[in-house]
Write a protein that holds these residues in place. Structure first.
Motif, PDB file in Angstrom:
ATOM      1  N   ALA A  13      16.176 -18.567  30.877  1.00 51.61           N
ATOM      2  CA  ALA A  13      15.054 -18.663  31.255  1.00 51.61           C
ATOM      3  C   ALA A  13      13.982 -19.768  30.302  1.00 51.61           C
ATOM      4  O   ALA A  13      13.179 -20.375  30.980  1.00 51.61           O
ATOM      5  N   VAL A  14      14.680 -20.028  29.134  1.00 52.40           N
ATOM      6  CA  VAL A  14      13.905 -21.027  28.382  1.00 52.40           C
ATOM      7  C   VAL A  14      14.205 -22.225  28.837  1.00 52.40           C
ATOM      8  O   VAL A  14      13.108 -23.105  28.868  1.00 52.40           O
ATOM      9  N   ILE A  16      14.860 -23.194  31.838  1.00 56.94           N
ATOM     10  CA  ILE A  16      14.336 -23.377  33.111  1.00 56.94           C
ATOM     11  C   ILE A  16      12.574 -23.816  32.887  1.00 56.94           C
ATOM     12  O   ILE A  16      12.119 -24.612  33.611  1.00 56.94           O
ATOM     13  N   VAL A  17      12.249 -23.072  31.847  1.00 53.57           N
ATOM     14  CA  VAL A  17      10.670 -23.444  31.803  1.00 53.57           C
ATOM     15  C   VAL A  17      10.362 -24.909  31.167  1.00 53.57           C
ATOM     16  O   VAL A  17       9.712 -25.518  31.645  1.00 53.57           O
ATOM     17  N   CYS A  18      11.411 -25.169  30.248  1.00 52.18           N
ATOM     18  CA  CYS A  18      11.564 -26.535  29.700  1.00 52.18           C
ATOM     19  C   CYS A  18      11.886 -27.382  30.793  1.00 52.18           C
ATOM     20  O   CYS A  18      10.862 -28.744  30.980  1.00 52.18           O
ATOM     21  N   VAL A  20      10.836 -27.210  33.978  1.00 53.94           N
ATOM     22  CA  VAL A  20       9.815 -27.228  34.951  1.00 53.94           C
ATOM     23  C   VAL A  20       8.592 -27.917  34.063  1.00 53.94           C
ATOM     24  O   VAL A  20       7.798 -28.961  34.960  1.00 53.94           O
ATOM     25  N   ILE A  21       8.646 -27.906  32.592  1.00 50.52           N
ATOM     26  CA  ILE A  21       7.405 -28.622  32.153  1.00 50.52           C
ATOM     27  C   ILE A  21       7.958 -30.241  32.307  1.00 50.52           C
ATOM     28  O   ILE A  21       6.666 -30.964  32.304  1.00 50.52           O
TER      29      ILE A  21
END
Length: 266
Positions: A13-14, A16-18, A20-21
């Protein structure tokens, strides 16, 4: 078992968030670059009469390639001396060089500009290359020295017994054994040089000598910008960033192996 599964979910999850950013701005720029007139935005940029895209790319390639090669040769020689040679002041000199990492580039622009002007290097590629070599060298020296420290001294002793001199040992033994970190330094220095804005802004005067970081200003305007103008600005951003992105994607495995290879002393 359940905790391990939850931990993996959290890590993914971390990540994927990174991802996307980091990817979102590129995606937005790419999408907006095709708005209004589509591919015609790119055709307009490539045929823009005030500045040549090919010339701008050549300038940045020349600066990046010469800087990266020069930094690699100088820092690998220095790293060999600091890692494998014993001389008075070894540690003091090395730490003094590393201390330069704490000096902000912007704080030395005034004396730097004076030196460049005195050496008649204004509006010259080498007026940008020489400062970039100086500013990139300390970090790359640290990286290469850490890697050289992992190479057993016994290999060098056997080479000395066979009659090899110091330069021959560096050239024949150290460099071939250090391909991962050498490739890493080459790529990182190239990318840093490609993306640098301050040095070209300080040195360059003629549009014919502009690198990619200065070329975008020809498409900017302080007055009202229509949707077509905005789309063309995004198009030029994509085109100017494309070469460095390709270099990074092609050399990604060297970057990973170079960072990991010097982390454990064997």
């Amino acid at each position: 078992m359940k905790h391990k599964y939850l931990y993996k979910i959290f890590i993914y999850a971390v990540l994927i968030v990174c991802a996307v950013i980091w990817i979102l701005p590129l995606g937005v720029a790419l999408i907006k670059s095709f708005q209004v007139e589509g591919v015609k935005n790119y055709i307009y940029v490539l045929n823009y009469e005030k500045i040549s895209y090919v010339r701008v790319i050549f300038n940045s390639l020349f600066i990046g390639i010469v800087t990266s090669i020069t930094v690699t040769i100088i820092t690998s020689l220095a790293a060999f001396a600091f890692s494998k040679m014993k001389f008075a002041g070894n540690r003091v000199i090395f730490n003094s060089i590393l201390a330069c990492l704490a000096v902000p580039v912007a704080s030395v622009t005034s004396p730097l500009f004076s030196l460049i002007k005195n050496f008649n290097l204004l509006d010259n590629h080498f007026g940008v290359i020489l400062p970039l070599v100086a500013f990139n060298a300390p970090m790359m020296l640290l990286m290469i020295k850490n890697y050289f420290d992992t190479i057993p001294d016994e290999l060098l002793e056997s080479a000395r017994m066979d009659g090899a001199g110091r330069f021959m040992i560096w050239c024949i033994f150290m460099m071939p054994l250090s391909v991962p970190i050498i490739a890493n330094v080459l790529v990182l220095t190239f990318i840093y040089s490609w993306n640098d804005y301050l040095m070209p802004l300080l040195v360059m005067r003629s549009p014919d000598n502009y690198p990619v970081t200065l070329a975008a200003q020809f498409f900017m305007s302080s007055t009202y910008q229509s949707p077509v103008d905005v789309a063309r600005i995004y198009a030029v951003m994509v085109l100017l960033a494309l070469p460095s992105v390709l270099v990074y994607l092609i050399s990604q495995r060297f970057l990973v192996s170079g960072v990991m290879s010097g982390s454990v002393k064997g």
